[in-house]
Scaffold this active site. Sequence first.
Site, PDB file in Angstrom:
ATOM      1  N   GLY A   1       0.771  -1.249   0.000  1.00  0.00           N
ATOM      2  CA  GLY A   1       0.000   0.000   0.000  1.00  0.00           C
ATOM      3  C   GLY A   1       0.798   1.292   0.000  1.00  0.00           C
TER       4      GLY A   1
ATOM      5  N   GLU B   1       3.990   3.954   6.097  1.00  0.00           N
ATOM      6  CA  GLU B   1       2.770   3.183   5.855  1.00  0.00           C
ATOM      7  C   GLU B   1       1.732   4.024   5.116  1.00  0.00           C
ATOM      8  OE1 GLU B   1       1.137   0.653   5.466  1.00  0.00           O
ATOM      9  OE2 GLU B   1       1.117  -0.756   7.136  1.00  0.00           O
ATOM     10  N   ASP B   2       0.814   3.351   4.446  1.00  0.00           N
ATOM     11  CA  ASP B   2      -0.266   4.067   3.772  1.00  0.00           C
ATOM     12  C   ASP B   2      -1.343   4.517   4.751  1.00  0.00           C
ATOM     13  OD1 ASP B   2      -0.988   1.427   4.299  1.00  0.00           O
ATOM     14  OD2 ASP B   2      -1.852   1.045   2.328  1.00  0.00           O
TER      15      ASP B   2
ATOM     16  N   ASP C   1      -5.442   1.993  10.469  1.00  0.00           N
ATOM     17  CA  ASP C   1      -6.887   1.842  10.602  1.00  0.00           C
ATOM     18  C   ASP C   1      -7.188   1.402  12.051  1.00  0.00           C
ATOM     19  OD1 ASP C   1      -9.580   1.507   9.921  1.00  0.00           O
ATOM     20  OD2 ASP C   1      -9.286  -0.429   8.989  1.00  0.00           O
TER      21      ASP C   1
ATOM     22  N   LYS D   1      -7.198   6.727  10.647  1.00  0.00           N
ATOM     23  CA  LYS D   1      -8.638   6.747  10.930  1.00  0.00           C
ATOM     24  C   LYS D   1      -8.816   6.673  12.442  1.00  0.00           C
ATOM     25  CE  LYS D   1     -10.215   4.043   6.870  1.00  0.00           C
ATOM     26  NZ  LYS D   1     -10.827   2.755   6.484  1.00  0.00           N
TER      27      LYS D   1
ATOM     28  N   PHE E   1     -14.357   3.409   4.091  1.00  0.00           N
ATOM     29  CA  PHE E   1     -13.421   2.655   3.263  1.00  0.00           C
ATOM     30  C   PHE E   1     -12.999   3.497   2.052  1.00  0.00           C
ATOM     31  CE2 PHE E   1     -12.021  -0.415   0.119  1.00  0.00           C
ATOM     32  CZ  PHE E   1     -11.172  -1.211   0.877  1.00  0.00           C
TER      33      PHE E   1
ATOM     34  N   ASP F   1      -6.147  -0.335  -1.953  1.00  0.00           N
ATOM     35  CA  ASP F   1      -6.912  -1.133  -2.904  1.00  0.00           C
ATOM     36  C   ASP F   1      -8.255  -1.583  -2.356  1.00  0.00           C
ATOM     37  OD1 ASP F   1      -5.540  -3.008  -1.043  1.00  0.00           O
ATOM     38  OD2 ASP F   1      -6.546  -4.521  -2.266  1.00  0.00           O
TER      39      ASP F   1
ATOM     40  N   ARG G   1      -5.132   0.684  -6.681  1.00  0.00           N
ATOM     41  CA  ARG G   1      -3.896   1.205  -6.075  1.00  0.00           C
ATOM     42  C   ARG G   1      -3.245   2.298  -6.915  1.00  0.00           C
ATOM     43  NH1 ARG G   1      -2.398  -2.078  -1.792  1.00  0.00           N
ATOM     44  NH2 ARG G   1      -2.773  -4.303  -1.994  1.00  0.00           N
TER      45      ARG G   1
HETATM   46  P1  IMP Z   1      -5.077  -1.919  10.452  1.00  0.00           P
HETATM   47  O1  IMP Z   1      -6.538  -2.143  10.658  1.00  0.00           O
HETATM   48  O2  IMP Z   1      -4.612  -0.629  11.069  1.00  0.00           O
HETATM   49  O3  IMP Z   1      -4.301  -3.111  10.929  1.00  0.00           O
HETATM   50  O4  IMP Z   1      -4.843  -1.797   8.880  1.00  0.00           O
HETATM   51  C1  IMP Z   1      -4.631  -2.945   8.120  1.00  0.00           C
HETATM   52  C2  IMP Z   1      -4.542  -2.688   6.652  1.00  0.00           C
HETATM   53  O5  IMP Z   1      -5.867  -2.608   6.164  1.00  0.00           O
HETATM   54  C3  IMP Z   1      -3.865  -1.426   6.149  1.00  0.00           C
HETATM   55  O6  IMP Z   1      -2.465  -1.531   6.088  1.00  0.00           O
HETATM   56  C4  IMP Z   1      -4.470  -1.346   4.762  1.00  0.00           C
HETATM   57  O7  IMP Z   1      -3.756  -2.176   3.877  1.00  0.00           O
HETATM   58  C5  IMP Z   1      -5.861  -1.884   4.979  1.00  0.00           C
HETATM   59  N1  IMP Z   1      -6.870  -0.809   5.076  1.00  0.00           N
HETATM   60  C6  IMP Z   1      -7.337  -0.189   6.163  1.00  0.00           C
HETATM   61  N2  IMP Z   1      -8.258   0.732   5.856  1.00  0.00           N
HETATM   62  C7  IMP Z   1      -8.375   0.688   4.490  1.00  0.00           C
HETATM   63  C8  IMP Z   1      -9.183   1.412   3.543  1.00  0.00           C
HETATM   64  O8  IMP Z   1      -9.998   2.304   3.859  1.00  0.00           O
HETATM   65  N3  IMP Z   1      -9.006   1.079   2.243  1.00  0.00           N
HETATM   66  C9  IMP Z   1      -8.140   0.115   1.828  1.00  0.00           C
HETATM   67  N4  IMP Z   1      -7.371  -0.575   2.672  1.00  0.00           N
HETATM   68  C10 IMP Z   1      -7.490  -0.290   4.007  1.00  0.00           C
HETATM   69 MG    MG Z   2      -0.818  -1.378   4.289  1.00  0.00          MG
END
Ligand code: IMP
Ligand code: MG
Length: 180
Positions: free
Chosen positions: A49, A103-104, A107, A135, A156, A163, A169
């Site tokens: 990402g 990181e992108d 979440d 977020k 989302f 993606d 992407r």
């Molecule tokens: P986490 O929930 O912080 O562990 O995020 C896990 C992964 O979920 C991130 O690294 C992204 O790859 C993906 N992700 C989280 N939110 C989004 C979104 O809104 N769109 C697309 N991918 C997401």
């Molecule tokens: Mg990621």
Amino acid sequence: MNSILQIKDKSFEISIPSEKILKEVKRMATQINADLATANPLFLVVLNGAFMFAADLMKEVHIPCEISFVKLSSYNGVNTSGKVTELIGLNEALKGRTVVVVEDIVDTGITMNNIIKLLTIKQPKELRIATFFSKPDALQQPVHLDYVGMQIPNDFIVGYGLDYDGLGRNLKDVYTLKRD
Ligand code: IMP
Ligand code: MG
């Protein structure tokens, strides 16, 4: 620039144009240039990402630094939870270094906390986190973020490296899933 985007079964609507993203990327780079001027940091870009954010960010980082790429892989191990994660692609020694994770998006924070845990074992001098999106309303595991591009609502999104089911992407603007 098309304002509505269809990917498979889902409709998205443009929410953050590229110009706005790039402005925030520049702000982040300016801060990093000031903070880490003499640290010779190692930027660790988390694939897939973060590839687009990292490319834009690094073009604005003008201090001596190194860049490397890692991927988080999760496999079914033999521990109690059944899931084990590991970082693949990390060839550099981190001991005593300033490391900046790129990181992108953060979440729930679960991924970032895993990454921090895996990197801390390697004894860096300092670990900093740069994420383009966060977020705050989705956060389940608190994590300290040193550099954040934009805080966004708990919706989302696709584009700018992110993606939906492998698609989107490559989009330079960001689109938000339409609620119906
Ligand atoms: P986490 O929930 O912080 O562990 O995020 C896990 C992964 O979920 C991130 O690294 C992204 O790859 C993906 N992700 C989280 N939110 C989004 C979104 O809104 N769109 C697309 N991918 C997401
Ligand atoms: Mg990621």
